[in-house]
Enzyme design. Structure first.
Site, mmCIF file in Angstrom:
data_model
loop_
_atom_site.group_PDB
_atom_site.id
_atom_site.type_symbol
_atom_site.label_atom_id
_atom_site.label_comp_id
_atom_site.label_asym_id
_atom_site.label_seq_id
_atom_site.Cartn_x
_atom_site.Cartn_y
_atom_site.Cartn_z
ATOM 1 N N LYS A 12 -123.694 -11.483 7.625
ATOM 2 C CA LYS A 12 -122.693 -11.296 6.570
ATOM 3 C C LYS A 12 -122.959 -9.930 5.540
ATOM 4 O O LYS A 12 -122.025 -9.316 5.375
ATOM 5 C CB LYS A 12 -122.081 -12.439 6.192
ATOM 6 C CG LYS A 12 -121.213 -12.442 4.792
ATOM 7 C CD LYS A 12 -119.956 -12.223 5.054
ATOM 8 C CE LYS A 12 -119.165 -11.886 3.859
ATOM 9 N NZ LYS A 12 -117.750 -11.468 4.051
ATOM 10 N N LEU B 286 -117.665 -22.212 -1.892
ATOM 11 C CA LEU B 286 -117.860 -22.015 -3.370
ATOM 12 C C LEU B 286 -117.962 -20.494 -3.818
ATOM 13 O O LEU B 286 -118.430 -19.639 -2.818
ATOM 14 C CB LEU B 286 -118.785 -22.899 -3.712
ATOM 15 C CG LEU B 286 -118.686 -24.308 -3.594
ATOM 16 C CD1 LEU B 286 -119.641 -25.236 -3.974
ATOM 17 C CD2 LEU B 286 -117.346 -24.866 -4.036
ATOM 18 N N PRO B 287 -118.048 -20.149 -4.973
ATOM 19 C CA PRO B 287 -118.337 -18.689 -5.347
ATOM 20 C C PRO B 287 -119.448 -18.163 -4.952
ATOM 21 O O PRO B 287 -119.568 -16.940 -4.256
ATOM 22 C CB PRO B 287 -118.124 -18.602 -6.864
ATOM 23 C CG PRO B 287 -117.000 -20.016 -7.015
ATOM 24 C CD PRO B 287 -117.438 -20.988 -6.116
ATOM 25 N N THR C 211 -120.253 -17.145 0.685
ATOM 26 C CA THR C 211 -121.189 -16.231 0.750
ATOM 27 C C THR C 211 -122.371 -16.306 -0.317
ATOM 28 O O THR C 211 -121.995 -16.131 -1.507
ATOM 29 C CB THR C 211 -120.470 -14.825 0.556
ATOM 30 O OG1 THR C 211 -119.325 -14.758 1.728
ATOM 31 C CG2 THR C 211 -121.569 -13.709 1.058
ATOM 32 N N LYS D 144 -121.062 -8.533 -5.620
ATOM 33 C CA LYS D 144 -121.835 -9.606 -5.504
ATOM 34 C C LYS D 144 -122.423 -9.434 -4.223
ATOM 35 O O LYS D 144 -123.775 -9.719 -3.937
ATOM 36 C CB LYS D 144 -121.000 -10.539 -5.526
ATOM 37 C CG LYS D 144 -121.572 -11.941 -5.207
ATOM 38 C CD LYS D 144 -120.383 -12.947 -4.833
ATOM 39 C CE LYS D 144 -121.282 -14.067 -3.619
ATOM 40 N NZ LYS D 144 -120.269 -14.974 -3.157
HETATM 41 P P1 NAD Z 1 -112.549 -18.614 -5.639
HETATM 42 O O1 NAD Z 1 -113.265 -18.366 -6.853
HETATM 43 O O2 NAD Z 1 -111.303 -18.400 -5.318
HETATM 44 O O3 NAD Z 1 -112.603 -20.115 -5.432
HETATM 45 C C1 NAD Z 1 -113.964 -20.791 -5.331
HETATM 46 C C2 NAD Z 1 -113.284 -22.284 -5.719
HETATM 47 O O4 NAD Z 1 -114.611 -23.139 -5.891
HETATM 48 C C3 NAD Z 1 -112.666 -22.549 -7.176
HETATM 49 O O5 NAD Z 1 -111.423 -22.805 -6.970
HETATM 50 C C4 NAD Z 1 -113.558 -23.260 -8.022
HETATM 51 O O6 NAD Z 1 -112.946 -24.078 -8.899
HETATM 52 C C5 NAD Z 1 -114.248 -24.131 -6.767
HETATM 53 N N1 NAD Z 1 -115.521 -24.629 -7.467
HETATM 54 C C6 NAD Z 1 -116.671 -24.158 -8.078
HETATM 55 N N2 NAD Z 1 -117.571 -24.883 -8.188
HETATM 56 C C7 NAD Z 1 -117.207 -26.231 -7.636
HETATM 57 C C8 NAD Z 1 -117.601 -27.430 -7.545
HETATM 58 N N3 NAD Z 1 -119.123 -27.605 -8.198
HETATM 59 N N4 NAD Z 1 -117.129 -28.528 -6.990
HETATM 60 C C9 NAD Z 1 -115.825 -28.119 -6.718
HETATM 61 N N5 NAD Z 1 -115.130 -27.159 -6.542
HETATM 62 C C10 NAD Z 1 -115.798 -26.002 -7.345
HETATM 63 O O7 NAD Z 1 -113.463 -17.766 -4.494
HETATM 64 P P2 NAD Z 1 -113.005 -17.250 -3.027
HETATM 65 O O8 NAD Z 1 -112.295 -16.012 -3.120
HETATM 66 O O9 NAD Z 1 -112.271 -18.421 -2.336
HETATM 67 O O10 NAD Z 1 -114.446 -17.228 -2.220
HETATM 68 C C11 NAD Z 1 -115.221 -18.136 -1.718
HETATM 69 C C12 NAD Z 1 -116.210 -17.752 -1.232
HETATM 70 O O11 NAD Z 1 -115.859 -16.866 -0.101
HETATM 71 C C13 NAD Z 1 -117.290 -16.644 -2.052
HETATM 72 O O12 NAD Z 1 -118.521 -16.863 -1.580
HETATM 73 C C14 NAD Z 1 -116.657 -15.278 -1.426
HETATM 74 O O13 NAD Z 1 -117.835 -14.214 -1.888
HETATM 75 C C15 NAD Z 1 -116.501 -15.629 0.123
HETATM 76 N N6 NAD Z 1 -115.546 -14.824 0.579
HETATM 77 C C16 NAD Z 1 -114.350 -14.362 -0.044
HETATM 78 C C17 NAD Z 1 -113.451 -13.613 0.500
HETATM 79 C C18 NAD Z 1 -112.223 -13.084 -0.247
HETATM 80 O O14 NAD Z 1 -111.507 -12.014 0.250
HETATM 81 N N7 NAD Z 1 -111.733 -13.712 -1.398
HETATM 82 C C19 NAD Z 1 -113.755 -13.059 1.955
HETATM 83 C C20 NAD Z 1 -114.870 -13.534 2.484
HETATM 84 C C21 NAD Z 1 -115.724 -14.326 1.952
#
Ligand code: NAD
Length: 300
Positions: free
Chosen positions: A176, A70-71, A101, A251
């Protein structure tokens, strides 16, 4: 239907990272039950072979492993905690893996609540970005009991190639943040150094080549060079599109600042970097790759 080697996995959160991670679990033979708030994310997961659930509660029914991606902290706490929270619904004896994260304090809070229900939980944030998620080559940075990590290992191995155990609950999140704070500082410093060289008429590519084999060598000089045209495959050479978003770095630096509070840790460069990425966001580059921070000091 379930075998010992392939327990049913519930996967909550199918965004940029979670979508391809869940698809890799399906490819590895796990029965995967998914839920996201966004219908398009569910359609993509169904096309990849996952079983779509109507809610998070339905997704965890019968699952021996629950993965969330999740975000931010509030989404993770909102999902798991409280009377209507998922921890009250997850099957007894199941293992919970949160790969989002989030703040180390949040990770500890949710892990404690899980333990109070007799559920093992690890924090397992990732490094490797969307490319690593798609290729199944993520690095998992884990906090929690060693025994829980061993149970998680086959699931994590289907989505990544490196697993580091950093300590107890929350330790994965701390590690991390340490990595990303150093990265944020190094990227801003590298951009500033190249801008100084260019201001004196140096060729940015020649300067970068020298730095890449000298003492300032880093991922920022060698792989994700912030100067346009230096490395053809770097986000800088395609208008800073793709890569790791400025606002995600912002973030993570905010989480690092939060984590420093109350511990007596001093992070002067981390705080300075957080302000630089905040300024870069305010300049309209929040959605671009974080290496676009160089534009704060780039004249040419
Ligand atoms: P994203 O916003 O693309 O995806 C998050 C998903 O969670 C969304 O599809 C959203 O609809 C869903 N969501 C939110 N609340 C929800 C709930 N209650 N029930 C069900 N689904 C729910 O984010 P992302 O890029 O996939 O990143 C996810 C995590 O990974 C974050 O914490 C980010 O910091 C971390 N991260 C991201 C990257 C990157 O390059 N994107 C790299 C390393 C770590």
């Amino acid at each position: 239907m379930t075998t010992t080697s392939h327990p049913i996995v519930a996967f909550i959160g199918l965004g940029h990272m979670g979508g391809p991670m869940a698809a890799n679990l399906v490819k590895a033979g796990f029965p995967v039950q998914v839920f996201d708030l966004v219908p398009a994310a569910l359609e993509a997961a169904a096309a990849a072979g996952a079983k779509v659930a109507a809610s998070a509660i339905e997704a965890v029914k019968g699952a021996q492993v629950v993965v969330s991606m999740l975000p931010a902290s509030r989404h993770v706490e909102g999902l798991y905690l409280g009377e209507d929270g998922l921890l009250a619904q997850i099957e007894a004896g199941a293992l919970v893996i949160d790969s989002s994260t989030i703040a180390p304090a949040s990770a500890r809070k949710v892990a404690q609540a899980a333990a109070a229900r007799g559920l093992a939980m690890i924090d397992a944030p990732v490094s490797g970005g969307t490319a690593g998620a798609a290729a199944g080559t993520l690095t998992f940075i884990v906090g929690g009991e060693a025994e829980a990590l061993e149970r998680a290992r086959p699931v994590l191995s289907a989505m990544g190639k490196n697993i580091f155990h950093m300590g107890g609950a929350g330790a994965g999140q701390v590690a991390k943040l340490c990595n990303n704070m150093a990265l944020g500082v190094i990227m801003a410093a590298t951009g500033e150094a190249i801008a100084l060289g260019v201001a004196h008429g140096l060729d940015p590519a020649a300067l970068s080549q020298m730095m890449a084999v000298s003492t300032s060598r880093s991922w920022a000089t060698e792989v994700c060079n912030p100067w346009p045209g230096v490395l053809p495959n770097a986000p800088a050479s395609r208008g800073y599109e793709g890569g790791f978003g400025n606002d995600l770095m912002l973030k993570d630096l905010g989480l690092a600042a939060e984590a420093a509070l109350g511990t007596g840790a001093s992070i002067p460069l981390g705080e300075l970097a957080r302000n630089l990425y905040s300024m870069n966001s305010q300049a309209g580059r929040g959605a671009l790759d974080f290496s676009s921070v160089v534009n704060l000091v780039r004249k040419a």
